[in-house]
Scaffold this active site. Structure first.
Site, PDB file in Angstrom:
ATOM      1  CB  ALA A  10      -0.916  -0.002   1.221  1.00  0.00           C
ATOM      2  NE  ARG A  15      12.328   5.304   0.800  1.00  0.00           N
ATOM      3  CZ  ARG A  15      12.566   4.342   1.714  1.00  0.00           C
ATOM      4  NH1 ARG A  15      13.790   4.128   2.149  1.00  0.00           N
ATOM      5  NH2 ARG A  15      11.574   3.609   2.186  1.00  0.00           N
ATOM      6  N   GLY A 158      15.922  -2.605   8.906  1.00  0.00           N
ATOM      7  CA  GLY A 158      15.800  -2.805  10.343  1.00  0.00           C
ATOM      8  C   GLY A 158      16.892  -3.769  10.796  1.00  0.00           C
ATOM      9  CE  LYS A 370       1.821  -3.402 -42.067  1.00  0.00           C
ATOM     10  NZ  LYS A 370       0.866  -2.404 -42.569  1.00  0.00           N
ATOM     11  CE1 TYR A 385       6.974  -1.912 -45.090  1.00  0.00           C
ATOM     12  CE2 TYR A 385       5.716  -1.150 -46.989  1.00  0.00           C
ATOM     13  CZ  TYR A 385       5.777  -1.538 -45.660  1.00  0.00           C
ATOM     14  OH  TYR A 385       4.634  -1.569 -44.903  1.00  0.00           O
ATOM     15  NE  ARG A 459      13.121  -1.492 -67.730  1.00  0.00           N
ATOM     16  CZ  ARG A 459      13.820  -2.581 -67.877  1.00  0.00           C
ATOM     17  NH1 ARG A 459      14.314  -2.883 -69.058  1.00  0.00           N
ATOM     18  NH2 ARG A 459      14.018  -3.389 -66.883  1.00  0.00           N
TER      19      ARG A 459
HETATM   20  C1  UD1 Z   1      10.673  -2.361   6.219  1.00  0.00           C
HETATM   21  C2  UD1 Z   1      10.927  -2.837   7.661  1.00  0.00           C
HETATM   22  C3  UD1 Z   1      12.429  -3.004   7.878  1.00  0.00           C
HETATM   23  C4  UD1 Z   1      12.959  -4.001   6.874  1.00  0.00           C
HETATM   24  C5  UD1 Z   1      12.618  -3.577   5.447  1.00  0.00           C
HETATM   25  C6  UD1 Z   1      12.972  -4.689   4.481  1.00  0.00           C
HETATM   26  C7  UD1 Z   1       9.176  -1.852   9.085  1.00  0.00           C
HETATM   27  C8  UD1 Z   1       8.845  -0.810  10.075  1.00  0.00           C
HETATM   28  N1  UD1 Z   1      10.397  -1.846   8.592  1.00  0.00           N
HETATM   29  O1  UD1 Z   1      11.287  -1.091   6.080  1.00  0.00           O
HETATM   30  O2  UD1 Z   1      12.678  -3.463   9.193  1.00  0.00           O
HETATM   31  O3  UD1 Z   1      14.360  -4.132   7.022  1.00  0.00           O
HETATM   32  O4  UD1 Z   1      11.205  -3.328   5.318  1.00  0.00           O
HETATM   33  O5  UD1 Z   1      12.854  -4.289   3.166  1.00  0.00           O
HETATM   34  O6  UD1 Z   1       8.343  -2.674   8.785  1.00  0.00           O
HETATM   35  N2  UD1 Z   1       3.466  -0.626   3.401  1.00  0.00           N
HETATM   36  C9  UD1 Z   1       2.097  -0.680   3.482  1.00  0.00           C
HETATM   37  N3  UD1 Z   1       1.451   0.214   4.270  1.00  0.00           N
HETATM   38  C10 UD1 Z   1       2.107   1.136   5.008  1.00  0.00           C
HETATM   39  C11 UD1 Z   1       3.507   1.188   4.948  1.00  0.00           C
HETATM   40  C12 UD1 Z   1       4.170   0.291   4.131  1.00  0.00           C
HETATM   41  O7  UD1 Z   1       1.455  -1.500   2.826  1.00  0.00           O
HETATM   42  O8  UD1 Z   1       1.431   1.909   5.715  1.00  0.00           O
HETATM   43  C13 UD1 Z   1       4.163  -1.577   2.542  1.00  0.00           C
HETATM   44  C14 UD1 Z   1       4.994  -0.919   1.446  1.00  0.00           C
HETATM   45  O9  UD1 Z   1       4.229  -0.772   0.260  1.00  0.00           O
HETATM   46  C15 UD1 Z   1       6.144  -1.882   1.273  1.00  0.00           C
HETATM   47  C16 UD1 Z   1       6.262  -2.571   2.622  1.00  0.00           C
HETATM   48  O10 UD1 Z   1       5.067  -2.310   3.312  1.00  0.00           O
HETATM   49  O11 UD1 Z   1       5.868  -2.853   0.275  1.00  0.00           O
HETATM   50  C17 UD1 Z   1       7.455  -2.045   3.412  1.00  0.00           C
HETATM   51  O12 UD1 Z   1       7.329  -0.663   3.616  1.00  0.00           O
HETATM   52  P1  UD1 Z   1       8.552   0.327   3.452  1.00  0.00           P
HETATM   53  O13 UD1 Z   1       8.076   1.692   3.755  1.00  0.00           O
HETATM   54  O14 UD1 Z   1       9.247   0.094   2.177  1.00  0.00           O
HETATM   55  O15 UD1 Z   1       9.459  -0.171   4.686  1.00  0.00           O
HETATM   56  P2  UD1 Z   1      11.032  -0.101   4.820  1.00  0.00           P
HETATM   57  O16 UD1 Z   1      11.414   1.273   5.260  1.00  0.00           O
HETATM   58  O17 UD1 Z   1      11.685  -0.639   3.627  1.00  0.00           O
HETATM   59 CA    CA Z   2      11.040  -1.191   1.597  1.00  0.00          CA
END
Ligand code: UD1
Ligand code: CA
Length: 480
Positions: A10, A15, A158, A370, A385, A459
């Site tokens: 979601a 970025r 994380g 084509k 062609y 021709r």
């Molecule tokens: C997250 C983890 C981190 C891990 C990393 C691995 C958390 C807090 N952190 O960080 O520990 O090392 O993934 O790639 O979980 N998403 C939702 N709803 C939200 C927020 C995010 O569906 O409200 C989804 C995003 O679309 C994404 C996934 O969750 O697919 C991860 O979210 P993202 O913001 O990318 O987390 P990271 O900062 O990468």
């Molecule tokens: Ca991520």
């Protein structure tokens, strides 16, 4: 043991700086989410729950599968919140939840399967028979597994904090980590297996008191631990499987890794690639034994290359089927076409829109075809062609021949029957039929059907003016 998968997709993908949702950005011709979905399907879960939010209508279009459910997260308050809102789908579920991030596309289905086996084993008492699971054998402390890996650069992930027995105490996000914690290079993949009844007890207790004011899913580890439960880290040997894609540079990095994996797969199945780094291959491409591919070739869409075929440098082949023993010479571009066994195409040929090149035909330099069929053993070797045409067997098409298929309003068909001989620089004004074994004289503009075995010649009589250069010189001098 029953399993449900949850795929978090979601997030905004801020970025990426894109109008397109992050999980729909493509890797080797398929949206990132496709790969995560495919890996989740590998473990055959009872249900796959997709959490969608940002630009959800677009994302939903890519989610249509058996036993798939969509949950909408209107405000993206964090990964923990994303899992909270799926609770109605598993509140009475006595099984495992496998949680995946939509932005971790390289995870392999088999790795998930192995992790699940590991989780199953941990849930059962030591020595119990895994195949005869019953609630009597349950390890009451086991709450789940976090998939981890040691990465060369842990920035952004994380960090896994463990106790002396190797159990996970907590996961600290980059932005909340101390300098000491930042040095830990075992990171959270974002993939977890939780025993659902235990996760249910804590999932609604998350708070957002952290650097990002988000509800972190990772905080359930601390909450479960407080309940006396245990979480294990399962380290994946190949860290590339857990690479997260948060920006377009990571997308490119991950795409390259996957591309090399595919090329390696095909190489081990009998295809030679010269300088594989320079070769591009999408997900739906198939090679065969003894195919040889040279530098800078691009294979896209649904493409199949038959046995013993050689593809010289700088070719682009998209949605096409290439037969056996074919030679595609350098710098050719082939789209939505079929090339049958033994044909030769190029160099510098362009084939498109449902063109069919039959067996042993030769399509040479600077020839464009084509929406046409070129019959067996027919040659069009130079500068031609051919559009909207049906060309028979054993036809020779001279250099510079053009099917004039368009009058500014409509396209018309050209039919050239078997063994016809089209002289160089013939203009075939369609609609037109050239009969079997008929000939056209070079330089002719053919506007009428030519009967079998006839010659069509158009021709103006040739004039030779003797001594023309001298006459001209005099003329200029007199004018001075
Ligand atoms: C997250 C983890 C981190 C891990 C990393 C691995 C958390 C807090 N952190 O960080 O520990 O090392 O993934 O790639 O979980 N998403 C939702 N709803 C939200 C927020 C995010 O569906 O409200 C989804 C995003 O679309 C994404 C996934 O969750 O697919 C991860 O979210 P993202 O913001 O990318 O987390 P990271 O900062 O990468
Ligand atoms: Ca991520």
């Amino acid at each position: 043991m029953k399993v449900k998968a949850i795929i978090l997709s979601a997030g905004k993908g801020t970025r990426f700086k894109s109008e397109k949702p992050k999980v729909l950005h493509e890797i080797l011709g398929k949206p990132m989410l496709f790969y995560v979905k495919t890996s989740a399907q590998w473990i055959n879960p009872d249900e796959i729950i997709f959490v969608v939010g940002h630009k959800k209508e677009q994302v939903k279009q890519y989610i249509s599968c058996d036993r798939c459910t969509i949950v909408e997260q209107d405000n993206q308050l964090g990964t923990g919140h994303a899992v909270q809102i799926t609770l109605p789908h598993w509140k009475d579920f006595d099984g495992f939840l496998i949680i995946l991030n939509g932005d971790t596309p390289l995870i392999k289905g088999q790795t998930l399967k192995d992790a699940l086996e590991y989780a199953k084993a941990m849930l059962l008492y030591e020595g119990a028979n895994m195949n005869s699971y019953s609630s009597e054998y349950k390890n009451e402390k086991f709450a789940g597994v976090v998939l981890t890996a040691k990465v060369p650069n842990p920035y952004g992930y994380g960090r896994i904090i463990k106790d002396e027995n190797g159990k996970v105490i907590k996961i600290v996000e980059e932005k909340d980590a101390s300098l000491e914690e930042k040095r830990i290079n075992e990171v959270n993949s974002g993939i977890y297996i939780f025993y659902a009844p235990f996760l249910k007890e804590v999932i609604n207790r998350l708070d957002n008191k952290n650097a990002q004011n988000e509800y972190y899913l990772t905080d359930v580890i601390t909450l479960l631990k407080e309940e006396g439960k245990e979480i294990y880290a399962l380290e994946i040997p190949d860290y590339t499987e857990i690479l997260g894609v948060n920006d377009r540079w990571q997308l490119a990095y991950v795409e390259n890794i996957l591309k090399m994996q595919y090329l390696q797969f095909w190489a081990l199945n009998g295809t030679t690639f010269h300088n594989p780094e320079s070769i591009w291959v999408e997900f739906d491409v198939e090679f065969s034994k003894d195919v040889e591919v040279f530098q800078n070739c691009v294979f896209k869409g649904n493409t199949k290359i038959g046995e013993n075929t050689v593809i010289e440098p700088n070719c682009i082949i998209k949605n096409s089927k290439i037969g056996k023993n074919v030679k595609i010479l350098a710098n050719s571009v082939i789209e939505d076409s079929v090339i049958e066994d033994g044909a030769v195409v190029g160099p510098f040929a362009r084939l498109r829109q449902k063109t069919v090149i039959k067996q042993n035909a030769v399509i040479g330099n600077f020839v464009e075809v084509k929406k046409s069929t070129i019959g067996e053993n027919t040659n069009a070797r130079h500068l031609t062609y051919i559009g909207d045409a049906t060309v028979g067997k054993d036809v020779n098409i001279g250099a510079g021949t053009i099917t004039c298929n368009y009058d500014g309003f409509k396209k018309y068909q050209t039919i050239i029957k078997d063994k016809a001989f089209i002289g160089s620089d013939t203009m075939l004004v369609a609609p037109i039929t050239i009969g079997e074994e008929a000939m056209t004289a070079s330089g002719s503009v053919i506007t009428k059907d030519v009967p079998p075995k006839a010659l069509a010649i158009e021709r103006a009589p040739l004039k030779i003016i003797e001594n023309y250069v001298e006459k001209r010189r005099k003329k200029f001098k007199n004018n001075e």
